[in-house]
Design a protein around this motif. Structure first.
Motif, short mmCIF file in Angstrom:
data_model
loop_
_atom_site.label_atom_id
_atom_site.label_comp_id
_atom_site.label_asym_id
_atom_site.label_seq_id
_atom_site.Cartn_x
_atom_site.Cartn_y
_atom_site.Cartn_z
N ASP B 117 0.82 -1.22 0.00
CA ASP B 117 0.00 0.00 0.00
C ASP B 117 0.85 1.26 0.00
O ASP B 117 0.39 2.33 -0.42
N ASN B 118 2.03 1.18 0.55
CA ASN B 118 2.86 2.36 0.77
C ASN B 118 4.31 1.96 0.53
O ASN B 118 5.04 1.64 1.47
N PRO B 119 4.75 1.96 -0.74
CA PRO B 119 6.05 1.37 -1.09
C PRO B 119 7.26 2.06 -0.44
O PRO B 119 8.30 1.44 -0.29
N LYS B 120 7.12 3.35 -0.06
CA LYS B 120 8.26 4.04 0.57
C LYS B 120 7.80 4.70 1.87
O LYS B 120 7.72 5.92 1.98
N PRO B 121 7.50 3.90 2.88
CA PRO B 121 6.99 4.48 4.12
C PRO B 121 8.09 5.20 4.89
O PRO B 121 9.27 4.89 4.73
N THR B 122 7.68 6.16 5.71
CA THR B 122 8.63 6.79 6.63
C THR B 122 8.79 5.87 7.84
O THR B 122 7.98 4.95 8.05
N GLU B 123 9.81 6.15 8.65
CA GLU B 123 10.02 5.35 9.85
C GLU B 123 8.76 5.40 10.73
O GLU B 123 8.30 4.39 11.27
N HIS B 124 8.19 6.60 10.85
CA HIS B 124 6.99 6.76 11.67
C HIS B 124 5.84 5.91 11.13
O HIS B 124 5.12 5.27 11.89
N GLU B 125 5.68 5.91 9.81
CA GLU B 125 4.60 5.12 9.21
C GLU B 125 4.79 3.63 9.46
O GLU B 125 3.83 2.89 9.70
N VAL B 126 6.05 3.17 9.43
CA VAL B 126 6.31 1.75 9.70
C VAL B 126 5.91 1.44 11.14
O VAL B 126 5.20 0.47 11.42
N ARG B 127 6.32 2.29 12.06
CA ARG B 127 6.01 2.04 13.48
C ARG B 127 4.50 2.06 13.72
O ARG B 127 3.97 1.23 14.46
N GLU B 128 3.81 3.01 13.10
CA GLU B 128 2.36 3.09 13.24
C GLU B 128 1.70 1.81 12.71
O GLU B 128 0.80 1.26 13.32
N TYR B 129 2.15 1.37 11.55
CA TYR B 129 1.54 0.21 10.90
C TYR B 129 1.73 -1.05 11.73
O TYR B 129 0.89 -1.95 11.70
N LEU B 130 2.85 -1.11 12.47
CA LEU B 130 3.15 -2.32 13.24
C LEU B 130 2.55 -2.30 14.64
O LEU B 130 2.89 -3.13 15.47
N LYS B 131 1.63 -1.36 14.88
CA LYS B 131 1.02 -1.26 16.22
C LYS B 131 0.44 -2.58 16.70
O LYS B 131 0.40 -2.85 17.89
N GLY B 132 -0.08 -3.37 15.78
CA GLY B 132 -0.73 -4.62 16.17
C GLY B 132 0.21 -5.81 16.13
O GLY B 132 -0.24 -6.95 16.20
N ASN B 133 1.51 -5.58 16.00
CA ASN B 133 2.48 -6.68 15.99
C ASN B 133 3.43 -6.48 17.15
O ASN B 133 4.24 -5.55 17.16
N ILE B 134 3.33 -7.37 18.13
CA ILE B 134 4.13 -7.19 19.34
C ILE B 134 5.37 -8.08 19.28
O ILE B 134 5.29 -9.24 18.91
N CYS B 135 6.51 -7.49 19.63
CA CYS B 135 7.76 -8.24 19.71
C CYS B 135 8.31 -8.09 21.11
O CYS B 135 8.42 -6.98 21.61
N ARG B 136 8.63 -9.20 21.74
CA ARG B 136 9.15 -9.14 23.11
C ARG B 136 10.67 -9.12 23.14
O ARG B 136 11.26 -9.05 24.21
N CYS B 137 11.33 -9.24 21.99
CA CYS B 137 12.79 -9.37 22.01
C CYS B 137 13.53 -8.15 21.49
O CYS B 137 14.39 -7.61 22.15
N THR B 138 13.19 -7.73 20.29
CA THR B 138 14.10 -6.85 19.55
C THR B 138 14.06 -5.39 19.96
O THR B 138 14.97 -4.64 19.64
N GLY B 139 12.99 -4.95 20.60
CA GLY B 139 12.83 -3.52 20.83
C GLY B 139 12.40 -2.81 19.55
O GLY B 139 12.44 -1.59 19.47
N TYR B 140 12.03 -3.58 18.56
CA TYR B 140 11.46 -3.11 17.29
C TYR B 140 12.45 -2.43 16.34
O TYR B 140 12.22 -2.36 15.15
N HIS B 141 13.52 -1.88 16.89
CA HIS B 141 14.35 -1.02 16.06
C HIS B 141 14.82 -1.70 14.78
O HIS B 141 14.70 -1.16 13.69
N ASN B 142 15.36 -2.91 14.93
CA ASN B 142 15.89 -3.58 13.74
C ASN B 142 14.79 -4.11 12.82
O ASN B 142 15.03 -4.33 11.64
N ILE B 143 13.61 -4.28 13.38
CA ILE B 143 12.48 -4.67 12.52
C ILE B 143 12.13 -3.51 11.61
O ILE B 143 11.98 -3.65 10.39
#
Ligand SMILES: Cc1cc2nc3c(=O)[nH]c(=O)nc-3n(C[C@H](O)[C@H](O)[C@H](O)COP(=O)(O)OP(=O)(O)OC[C@H]3O[C@@H](n4cnc5c(N)ncnc54)[C@H](O)[C@@H]3O)c2cc1C
Ligand code: FES
Ligand code: FES
Lengths: 262, 161
Positions: B117-143
């Protein structure tokens, strides 16, 4: 989960007929209902999916009214009312997360009437009309308290009619773990006055803040709200915030909503 | 029991299911596609995200019978035809976008619909989009970094938060 039969009708008439069976319940996006079934908080013997009923899906915009089919997903609402009713689109796009928005529906949200849900605030602030398979219900008569509405057993929300306001804003103070509103304020300004609906705060569910409405209808600006406050009595108090904190947030968010709408 | 027919990762499948068979159960127990993980089972964590007709959906919160006639893609269908990793999967490996790997299938599936839907998202857009995906390990940064890299954007300047 208890076992049940899943029926997937394609017309409202067939859905209503299926809902006439003993212990039948509608299933829309399932984003609230499926987790409650797993927790055995509901035990229907027949679940009637509304997801394949095309006649209750989609958005029409006509003569100052936005009509949204009861089975329309949050994602579709967000996209289709972006121009006609931006505050409503903003509300829809900030519900949960993309996967929840692809399944969850406006009808499911209004039928559920979670005290922290977003749509009830929009419907009440807009003076919307909830259309069902049998009647039309004014939003002012529809919300009857936490998780309680005027819907009768087997009644289906088929559409919601929103009169488009002159200006509006929804300000949501998000509870970051659940992504629901810790407090949310929807403000809508019409030719005949301003309506302010608050979600996430009261133990009675969504409500209108009438003092703020009167003040803003007299003079529309954040100054009009100076000195107005609500008591924390009767407000939800939980680990995310006390009743007093929520009451305080309502006043802050209402000011922000005025600025955003102005 | 009702019979459901759908396409899963390009293959037609047809099976008898009960009304209350969840998509996660159908995929994992019936089709033995165990890449779709179940974390919370309540539509909160996103470990179970799959694509139904091209849209991200939480497989723990949809019944198999509701996907009648649909085209379903799971993490098992994400690699290239020759078995090599897709661009997004490769970026997760290159940028260390996973540790235990439990959230990864859902992360990759969500990332794929984001970039569609958004081929060149900003970092903020990526973080917003991943609101429903929880990671207990990475701290999200590298994702986030992996997804931005998969979108072809330069990630050298992205500092750890
Ligand atoms: C992670 C997560 C985050 C969320 N965040 C938010 C948020 O920020 N704001 C927010 O407002 N909501 C939020 N929600 C709730 C979401 O909006 C749900 O989709 C919604 O509350 C229920 O809609 P549904 O279509 O999934 O209904 P279902 O779960 O299928 O049904 C809910 C109830 O309504 C009944 N019902 C459904 N459709 C109808 C109808 N047309 N007529 C009559 N009765 C009907 C069902 O029988 C059931 O009792 C979130 C949910 C999740 C899982
Ligand atoms: S297992 Fe489906 S969202 Fe967590
Ligand atoms: S890598 Fe372990 S949960 Fe995300």
């Amino acid at each position: 989960m208890y076992s049940f039969e899943l029926e997937i009708p394609t017309t409202v008439a067939d859905a209503v007929a299926a809902l006439g069976k003993d212990e039948a319940q509608p299933l829309a996006g399932g984003q609230t209902l499926i987790p409650s079934l797993k927790a055995r908080l509901a035990a229907p013997s027949v679940l009637v999916s509304l997801a394949q009923i095309d006649e209750i899906k989609g958005v029409t915009i006509e003569g100052g009214t936005v009509t949204i089919g009861g089975g329309t997903t949050h994602a579709t609402v967000a996209a289709e009312v972006a121009e006609a009713y931006p505050a409503l689109s903003y509300l829809a796009i900030n519900i949960g997360d993309p996967a929840v928005r692809n399944r969850g529906t406006i009808g499911g949200s209004l039928a559920n009437n979670d005290p922290s849900a977003c749509y009830p605030a929009a419907a009440l602030a807009s003076g919307a009309t909830i259309v069902t398979n049998t009647r039309e219900i004014a939003a002012d008569d529809y919300f009857e308290g936490m998780f309680t509405t005027a819907l009768e057993e087997g009644e289906i929300v088929t559409a919601v009619k929103f009169p488009v306001p002159e200006a509006a804003a929804y300000i949501k103070f998000e509870q970051p773990a659940s992504r629901f509103a810790l407090v949310g304020v929807f403000l809508a300004k019409y030719a005949d006055g301003v309506r302010v609906a608050v979600t996430g705060a009261s133990e009675d569910g969504v409500f209108r803040w009438s003092e703020a409405e009167d003040a803003l209808s007299n003079s529309f600006g954040a100054d009009a709200l100076e000195g107005l406050s609500l008591s924390g009595d009767g407000m939800i108090s939980d680990l995310h915030g006390s009743g007093d904190y929520r009451a305080h947030l309502i006043a802050v968010l209402t000011k922000r909503a005025v600025k955003a709408a102005a | 029991m009702t019979k459901v027919t759908m396409t899963v990762n390009g293959k037609a499948v047809s099976k008898e299911v009960s009304g209350n068979t969840l998509m996660t159960e159908f995929l994992r127990d019936e089709l033995h596609l165990t890449g779709t993980h179940v974390g919370c089972d309540t539509s909160q964590c996103g470990a179970c995200v799959i694509h139904v007709d091209g849209e991200s959906v939480k497989a723990c919160s949809i019944f198999a019978a509701e996907a009648e006639g649909a085209s379903v893609t799971t993490i098992e269908g994400m690699a290239n035809a020759d078995g090599s990793l897709s661009v997004i999967q490769q970026a997760f490996q290159d940028y260390h976008g996973l540790q235990c790997g439990f959230c990864t299938p859902g992360m990759v599936m969500s990332a794929a619909t984001l970039l569609k839907d958004n081929p060149k998202p900003t970092e903020h857009e990526v973080r917003e989009y991943l609101k429903g995906n929880i990671c207990r390990c990475t701290g999200y940064h590298n994702i986030v970094k992996a997804i931005l890299a998969a979108s072809g954007q330069d990630v050298t300047g992205i500092a750890a938060e």
